[in-house]
Design a protein around this motif. Structure first.
Motif, PDB file in Angstrom:
ATOM      1  N   ILE A 101      21.096  57.117  23.801  1.00  0.00           N
ATOM      2  CA  ILE A 101      22.287  56.431  23.875  1.00  0.00           C
ATOM      3  C   ILE A 101      22.851  56.594  22.698  1.00  0.00           C
ATOM      4  CG2 ILE A 101      22.441  55.374  26.304  1.00  0.00           C
ATOM      5  CD1 ILE A 101      22.531  52.974  23.425  1.00  0.00           C
ATOM      6  N   GLY A 102      24.248  56.545  22.349  1.00  0.00           N
ATOM      7  CA  GLY A 102      24.914  56.481  20.995  1.00  0.00           C
ATOM      8  C   GLY A 102      25.745  55.128  20.977  1.00  0.00           C
ATOM      9  N   THR A 103      25.783  54.154  20.169  1.00  0.00           N
ATOM     10  CA  THR A 103      26.414  53.150  19.740  1.00  0.00           C
ATOM     11  C   THR A 103      27.652  52.865  19.057  1.00  0.00           C
ATOM     12  OG1 THR A 103      24.998  51.813  18.188  1.00  0.00           O
ATOM     13  CG2 THR A 103      24.283  51.775  20.459  1.00  0.00           C
ATOM     14  N   TYR A 104      28.332  51.850  19.109  1.00  0.00           N
ATOM     15  CA  TYR A 104      29.465  51.896  18.234  1.00  0.00           C
ATOM     16  C   TYR A 104      29.253  51.673  16.820  1.00  0.00           C
ATOM     17  CZ  TYR A 104      34.039  50.147  16.533  1.00  0.00           C
ATOM     18  OH  TYR A 104      35.131  50.046  15.837  1.00  0.00           O
ATOM     19  N   ASP A 105      27.933  51.083  16.635  1.00  0.00           N
ATOM     20  CA  ASP A 105      27.554  50.771  15.128  1.00  0.00           C
ATOM     21  C   ASP A 105      26.470  51.897  14.690  1.00  0.00           C
ATOM     22  OD1 ASP A 105      25.537  50.160  16.676  1.00  0.00           O
ATOM     23  OD2 ASP A 105      25.399  47.828  15.944  1.00  0.00           O
ATOM     24  N   GLY A 106      26.648  53.024  15.075  1.00  0.00           N
ATOM     25  CA  GLY A 106      26.087  54.057  14.607  1.00  0.00           C
ATOM     26  C   GLY A 106      24.628  54.194  14.772  1.00  0.00           C
ATOM     27  N   ARG A 107      24.036  53.806  16.123  1.00  0.00           N
ATOM     28  CA  ARG A 107      22.599  53.954  16.442  1.00  0.00           C
ATOM     29  C   ARG A 107      22.488  54.933  17.433  1.00  0.00           C
ATOM     30  NH1 ARG A 107      20.728  48.405  18.050  1.00  0.00           N
ATOM     31  NH2 ARG A 107      22.902  47.960  18.598  1.00  0.00           N
ATOM     32  N   LEU A 163      30.559  50.076  27.996  1.00  0.00           N
ATOM     33  CA  LEU A 163      30.921  49.219  26.824  1.00  0.00           C
ATOM     34  C   LEU A 163      30.450  47.898  26.986  1.00  0.00           C
ATOM     35  CD1 LEU A 163      34.672  49.951  25.863  1.00  0.00           C
ATOM     36  CD2 LEU A 163      32.371  50.865  25.015  1.00  0.00           C
ATOM     37  N   ASP A 164      29.882  47.670  28.375  1.00  0.00           N
ATOM     38  CA  ASP A 164      29.090  46.356  28.402  1.00  0.00           C
ATOM     39  C   ASP A 164      27.646  46.226  27.988  1.00  0.00           C
ATOM     40  OD1 ASP A 164      27.633  47.746  30.330  1.00  0.00           O
ATOM     41  OD2 ASP A 164      28.229  46.617  32.060  1.00  0.00           O
ATOM     42  N   GLY A 165      27.413  47.395  27.223  1.00  0.00           N
ATOM     43  CA  GLY A 165      26.152  47.420  26.505  1.00  0.00           C
ATOM     44  C   GLY A 165      24.687  47.944  27.474  1.00  0.00           C
ATOM     45  N   LYS A 166      25.238  48.072  28.938  1.00  0.00           N
ATOM     46  CA  LYS A 166      24.014  48.583  29.609  1.00  0.00           C
ATOM     47  C   LYS A 166      23.942  49.973  29.964  1.00  0.00           C
ATOM     48  CE  LYS A 166      23.546  44.094  31.964  1.00  0.00           C
ATOM     49  NZ  LYS A 166      24.518  43.332  31.686  1.00  0.00           N
ATOM     50  N   LEU A 167      22.670  50.398  29.948  1.00  0.00           N
ATOM     51  CA  LEU A 167      22.466  51.874  30.221  1.00  0.00           C
ATOM     52  C   LEU A 167      21.823  51.901  31.587  1.00  0.00           C
ATOM     53  CD1 LEU A 167      21.551  54.997  29.359  1.00  0.00           C
ATOM     54  CD2 LEU A 167      19.411  53.740  28.601  1.00  0.00           C
ATOM     55  N   ARG A 168      22.610  52.730  32.453  1.00  0.00           N
ATOM     56  CA  ARG A 168      21.948  52.605  33.907  1.00  0.00           C
ATOM     57  C   ARG A 168      21.499  53.824  34.343  1.00  0.00           C
ATOM     58  NH1 ARG A 168      26.536  49.452  33.213  1.00  0.00           N
ATOM     59  NH2 ARG A 168      26.532  47.120  34.073  1.00  0.00           N
ATOM     60  N   ASN A 198      18.953  49.379  31.103  1.00  0.00           N
ATOM     61  CA  ASN A 198      18.344  48.597  29.999  1.00  0.00           C
ATOM     62  C   ASN A 198      19.554  47.960  29.462  1.00  0.00           C
ATOM     63  OD1 ASN A 198      16.847  47.548  28.040  1.00  0.00           O
ATOM     64  ND2 ASN A 198      15.106  49.223  28.432  1.00  0.00           N
ATOM     65  N   GLU A 199      19.361  47.400  28.160  1.00  0.00           N
ATOM     66  CA  GLU A 199      20.581  46.858  27.534  1.00  0.00           C
ATOM     67  C   GLU A 199      20.261  46.902  26.224  1.00  0.00           C
ATOM     68  OE1 GLU A 199      23.545  42.997  27.945  1.00  0.00           O
ATOM     69  OE2 GLU A 199      21.568  42.834  28.922  1.00  0.00           O
ATOM     70  N   VAL A 200      21.458  47.550  25.252  1.00  0.00           N
ATOM     71  CA  VAL A 200      21.124  47.631  23.770  1.00  0.00           C
ATOM     72  C   VAL A 200      21.079  46.187  23.190  1.00  0.00           C
ATOM     73  CG1 VAL A 200      22.440  48.233  21.941  1.00  0.00           C
ATOM     74  CG2 VAL A 200      22.765  49.726  24.205  1.00  0.00           C
ATOM     75  N   ASP A 201      20.289  45.754  22.418  1.00  0.00           N
ATOM     76  CA  ASP A 201      20.265  44.545  21.705  1.00  0.00           C
ATOM     77  C   ASP A 201      20.872  44.850  20.270  1.00  0.00           C
ATOM     78  OD1 ASP A 201      18.480  46.431  20.546  1.00  0.00           O
ATOM     79  OD2 ASP A 201      16.946  45.373  19.901  1.00  0.00           O
ATOM     80  N   GLY A 202      21.131  43.766  19.660  1.00  0.00           N
ATOM     81  CA  GLY A 202      21.999  43.955  18.473  1.00  0.00           C
ATOM     82  C   GLY A 202      23.311  43.168  18.667  1.00  0.00           C
TER      83      GLY A 202
END
Length: 521
Positions: free
Chosen positions: A321-327, A280-285, A298-302
């Motif tokens: 990866i899938g995000t909370y806002d549907g990407r 949930l910190d937006g980082k993919l490791r 890497n880190e998700v932008d937006g």
């Protein structure tokens, strides 16, 4: 939910509005939580009173009528005590079945039966279940912080011997901390006993009734699990860690610390020294296990960075990866560089806003991925041009972390649902039969009800032949059995029209189903 101010609301639409209001997620919402809780209590109180009032009003007549109708449906005797409540379902009875309106059959799962009930172990919801690659071990985990490993009866001796062999060689574990030393009591209590000691009468039950082992060490809900081909298991948790286990060992082998909840993990399919974690910190490791450190990140932008699902696709070429806002965001695995992304949403209507991605499953060989999201839709995308191949609907998934997955030969997909049913779709419908239907929509679901709570996880067994009862198995010669074990690890065997399905719910119940398809001539 805590992160995103999405508290339990009675109405999916209400939580939709809350999504829209959601700005930056914060943790300082105690006041609102109390307010919401009291509102909820009031609401629940009202509905309970209303229910009592109705019950008194209709009296026993209605109840008896309902019971008699159900008895007719299930063809049971009024005197049969087991027919009086759903919990005591005898395993021979077919489960409650329904199908999509307008889908007139033929159905594949209307004769499915519950053959085993593994309830009573998990306290609280089971959030995730994963089979080992060979299909002989099942890992389940959730709200009670404990990972449980279930072994097939016919594989118990194999894994027990592996464990005994390891433990008698007198090796020392890498770092036997105190918590890991008491991590698994179940070794002593299910003991070093033979696989034949329990319920010999229930031939149809594929699993031993008690877990092969339990892994303790996490201090909060477990969210995801991932097996490597050689029986290593990763578990991720809301305690902000990922832990590594091996089936031959009772203690945790390694703990990988994160900054926030770890919502998703996946072993690299070609090189199990590496695994992917999404947080949930937006980082993919991408972690290197032998070095115990992050190799790439890497880190998700937006604005909304929360990662809610992660996996590999195209045999490890890309990390998704899938995000909370549907990407759905793709990175090439070699350097973890951004590759492309898909906005998972409808072109119009209330699902025009992207909703939380809850699951990502690759469809091997076909260059496609299956994406589950909180708009109660499951979408199959073609990775060659990122087009939508098929959209599956019928189930309910508005706020849960429910994810859909494929059967062993990819001919079906299955998902849990918030309406207490398990939903199954066929992936190869002959759409030419349905003249008026869009070719990229599949609403032809079959539903099974065996739970009295939200079905949080539903999966097909990857190797159903291993699960068939002993009488079927014993007809085969032993040499064939040896072959079975060889092919198990390498790939998928064609079964004789049998599927094995497992589902778990919000109360910790786990059910095992066997479905023998009618032979289509």
């Amino acid at each position: 939910m805590r992160r995103t101010k999405e508290y339990v609301s009675n109405d999916a639409a209400q939580s939709d509005d809350e999504d829209k209001l959601q700005s930056h997620p914060t943790d300082t919402d105690g006041g609102r939580l109390k307010q919401k809780t009291t509102q909820l209590k009031k609401f629940l109180g009202k509905s309970v009173k209303r229910a009592k009032h109705l019950a008194e009003e209709y009296g026993e007549r209605a109840v008896n009528k309902v019971k008699s109708v159900r008895d007719e449906v299930f063809h049971t005797d009024q005197d049969d005590p087991s027919s009086s409540d759903d919990e005591g379902m005898p395993y021979t009875r077919p489960v409650k079945f329904k199908a999509a309106h307008g889908f007139k059959g033929p159905y594949d799962f209307d004769q499915i039966k519950v053959v085993q009930d593994l309830s009573g172990e998990h306290m609280g919801a089971v959030w995730t279940m994963k089979f080992s690659h060979c299909g002989r071990l099942l890992a389940s985990a959730g709200q009670d912080n404990v990972v449980r490993i279930w072994a097939l009866k016919n594989a118990f001796d194999y894994f027990n011997n592996m464990r005994m062999k390891y433990n008698t060689e007198g090796r020392v574990s890498p770092s036997p901390s105190q918590e890991s030393l008491n991590s698994s009591k179940s070794d002593t209590d299910t003991g070093v006993c033979s696989g034949t000691d329990e319920d010999p009468d229930d031939k149809n039950a594929p699993f031993r009734q008690r877990p092969f082992c339990k892994y303790k060490g996490h201090t909060a809900d477990l969210l995801d699990l991932s097996w490597s081909k050689n029986y290593f298991l990763l578990s991720s948790s809301m305690d902000k860690t990922v832990r590594l286990w091996h089936i031959s060992r009772r203690e945790c082998l390694c703990c990988f610390q994160h900054i926030d909840f770890v919502t998703a993990i996946a072993f690299h399919p070609r090189d199990d020294r590496y695994f992917l974690s999404g947080s949930l910190d937006g980082k993919l490791r991408l972690w290197n296990i032998p070095d115990k450190k992050v190799a790439l990140w890497n880190e998700v932008d937006g604005q909304t960075k929360l990662i809610t699902a992660a996996n590999f696709c195209q045999n490890g070429k890309y990390a998704v990866i899938g995000t909370y806002d549907g990407r759905c965001i793709f990175y090439d695995t070699e350097h973890l560089k951004y590759h492309t992304q898909i906005h998972v949403r409808s072109t119009r209507g209330r699902n025009k806003v992207g909703r939380k991605i809850t699951g990502i499953e690759p469809l091997p060989g076909e260059n496609k991925i299956l994406v589950t999201s909180n708009d109660s839709r499951i979408r199959l995308y073609d990775l060659r041009d990122l087009s939508l191949s098929m959209k599956y609907k019928g189930y309910v998934n508005s706020s849960s972390q429910i994810k859909a997955s494929f059967s062993h030969d990819f001919s079906y997909l299955v998902s849990g649902s918030e309406d207490k049913y398990v939903y199954i779709w066929s992936t190869y419908h002959d759409l030419s039969k349905f003249a008026s239907v869009r070719r990229d929509r599949n609403d032809f679901w079959e539903g099974i009800k065996a739970h009295n709570a939200v079905v949080t996880s539903a999966i097909f067994a990857p190797n159903p032949t291993l699960m068939l009862s002993w009488d079927v198995q014993s007809e085969k010669s032993e040499s064939e059995d040896a072959e079975v074990l060889d092919t198990v690890t390498s790939g998928i065997m064609k079964t004789d029209n049998t599927e094995v399905l497992l589902s778990a719910d919000f109360t910790g119940a786990i059910k095992v189903f066997i479905n023998k398809k009618k032979n289509v001539s």
